[in-house]
Design an enzyme around this catalytic site. Structure first.
Site, short mmCIF file in Angstrom:
data_model
loop_
_atom_site.label_atom_id
_atom_site.label_comp_id
_atom_site.label_asym_id
_atom_site.label_seq_id
_atom_site.Cartn_x
_atom_site.Cartn_y
_atom_site.Cartn_z
N HIS A 273 1.23 19.14 31.82
CA HIS A 273 0.79 19.98 30.51
C HIS A 273 -0.21 18.99 29.39
O HIS A 273 0.17 18.11 29.36
CB HIS A 273 1.93 20.46 29.88
CG HIS A 273 2.52 21.55 29.33
ND1 HIS A 273 1.94 21.77 27.55
CD2 HIS A 273 2.32 22.66 29.99
CE1 HIS A 273 2.19 22.82 27.79
NE2 HIS A 273 2.34 23.87 28.61
N ASP B 233 5.32 26.90 35.35
CA ASP B 233 5.07 27.19 36.97
C ASP B 233 5.31 26.82 38.04
O ASP B 233 5.18 27.32 39.42
CB ASP B 233 3.65 27.24 37.03
CG ASP B 233 2.93 27.98 35.88
OD1 ASP B 233 2.39 27.37 35.23
OD2 ASP B 233 2.80 28.86 35.99
#
Ligand code: SDX
Length: 392
Positions: free
Chosen positions: A271, A328
């Site tokens: 991320h 996700d």
């Protein structure tokens, strides 16, 4: 830099705006919407309540929430000609491509949603898209399943009605499964906003030209589609399925992810902002366990996901690059347990992110932000004379 312009590829160290909507702390793994901790909202609030807080700044009173939902329901009919556009798509069309097209097409049927300068005009456009978008989401799913399009029922709550529109079989009384409803509520809340991520920045920059709200959202849907962004939740399941087909050989995929000559990345990992853990992934991982147990679903993919996570968390390549599971990584496992097809996973991300996109667009317009127009450092040819085609 050339002394005047500094290039910051991917805007890794560039702020685009001041915002009062969402707070992220990447080191501490903190996520708050309008000051409220995501952990509390996911447990105690409903999706429409959170949408209201993101868009208007405060959690709604009972009356405010009821009026908001009533206004949304009154604008939830989609012009039947939009159905013709949907029908024109091949069955093989990806739902995200259909969704971005139909969202932009809504402008043609709601021209008053374009020039919105007053808060009242903005409110009307906002309740329209909050009413029509779930219908478009359900319709993209029905097109894939070949089931007739429907509108659900006005007597249902916002999330319950999305479920009815998506899952109701003809000639059956659709019963809301509270386990699925609670899990979907939680997932949509966890996806609702995330400050200046790729798709939100796209909505803000498209909206900064004063393109209409629906056109700006359509641009954001296209950005979210990419496998490095919202498309990752579909890519994670496809990766886990591939590992399962390979006899659960997670080591092979870890090696591919570390091989600089191999474009493959461990989907659902890493991320830009979170460098220790993604607080949403923590909540979703726990929810995945609970939902599958409550639904009585045994999914070997969950075991593969856990195994992959453990390996990555102990692998120097991932540890030194601070790569952890993101939002996700586990969400698709829950969507699948709910009976949502894998190519619809990113559409569910868009449904969750809609209030965040709306809130950020509204803030950008009310703050009268200037049109987004970055500069560059030119590295092309110097001045040179034109050559006629005979001399080339
Ligand atoms: C979302 O921004 C947001 O907030 C997004 C989001 C939201 O709510 O809006 O949180 C939603 O998009 C989550 C991310 C979903 N994407 C994926 O899971 C796809 C896989 N992840 C990567 O593509 C990547 O981690 C990103 C895109 C998420 C972040 O990319 P960055 O910040 O640009 O990092 P990078 O590409 O510069 O990578 C840094 C290093 C590189 O290695 P080196 O060149 O330093 O040797 O880490 C490596 C990368 O190769 N790396 C990975 C990896 N992610 C980064 N290596 C293998 N597998 C990965 N997943």
């Amino acid at each position: 830099t050339n002394g005047v312009i500094t290039i910051d590829a991917g805007f890794k160290n560039t702020g685009s705006c001041e915002s009062a909507i969402t707070f992220l702390d990447g080191e501490k793994g903190i996520l708050r919407y309008r000051g409220f901790a995501i952990e509390e909202l996911a447990e105690k609030a409903g999706f429409l309540e959170v949408a209201y807080a993101l868009i208007f700044g405060e959690l709604p009173t009972k009356e405010q929430l009821e009026k908001f939902h009533t206004d949304i329901k009154s604008k939830s009919v989609v012009d039947d000609d939009v159905r013709k556009i949907l029908e024109a798509f091949p069955k093989s069309a990806h739902p995200m491509g259909i969704l971005s097209s139909l969202t932009s097409a809504l402008t043609a049927f709601n021209p008053s949603s374009v020039n919105v300068d007053s808060e009242e005009e903005m409110y009307n456009a906002i309740v329209k898209i909050l009413g029509k978008f779930p219908v478009l989401v359900a319709w993209t799913m029905r097109k894939k399943s070949g089931l007739p399009l429907n509108y659900g029922s006005r007597s249902l709550g916002y999330v319950e009605n999305v479920m009815k529109m998506m899952f109701e079989e003809p000639n059956e009384e659709y019963i809301i499964n509270p386990i699925i409803k609670d899990a979907l509520d939680k997932l949509l809340i966890l996806h609702a906003d995330h400050e200046q991520n790729c798709s939100t920045s796209t909505v803000r920059i498209a909206g900064s030209s004063h393109a209409g709200l629906f056109a700006s959202l359509s641009a954001g849907i296209s950005a979210l589609w990419g496998p490095l962004h919202g498309g990752a939740n579909q890519a994670v399941l496809e990766m886990l399925e591939a590992i399962k087909a390979d006899g659960g050989d997670t080591k092979k995929y870890m090696a591919k992810a570390k091989d600089k000559n191999d474009p493959f990345r461990l989907m659902g990992f890493g991320h830009r902002v979170y460098k220790n853990f993604d607080p949403r992934a923590t909540i979703i991982k726990k929810a995945a366990d609970e939902v599958l147990k409550d639904l009585g679903v045994e999914d070997p993919i969950l075991e593969i996901a856990r195994g992959l996570e453990q390996e990555a968390l102990n692998d120097p390549y991932f540890v030194e690059r601070k790569l952890y599971p993101n939002v996700d990584f586990y969400s698709g496992i829950i969507y699948r347990a709910m009976g949502i097809p894998v190519e619809m996973f990113t559409v569910m991300f868009a449904l969750g992110r809609l209030p965040g996109w709306i809130a950020q667009w509204k803030e950008m317009r009310l703050n009268k932000e200037p049109i987004g127009r970055p500069r560059q450092i030119y590295i092309g040819e110097n001045l040179r004379p034109f050559k006629s085609i005979e001399n080339r």
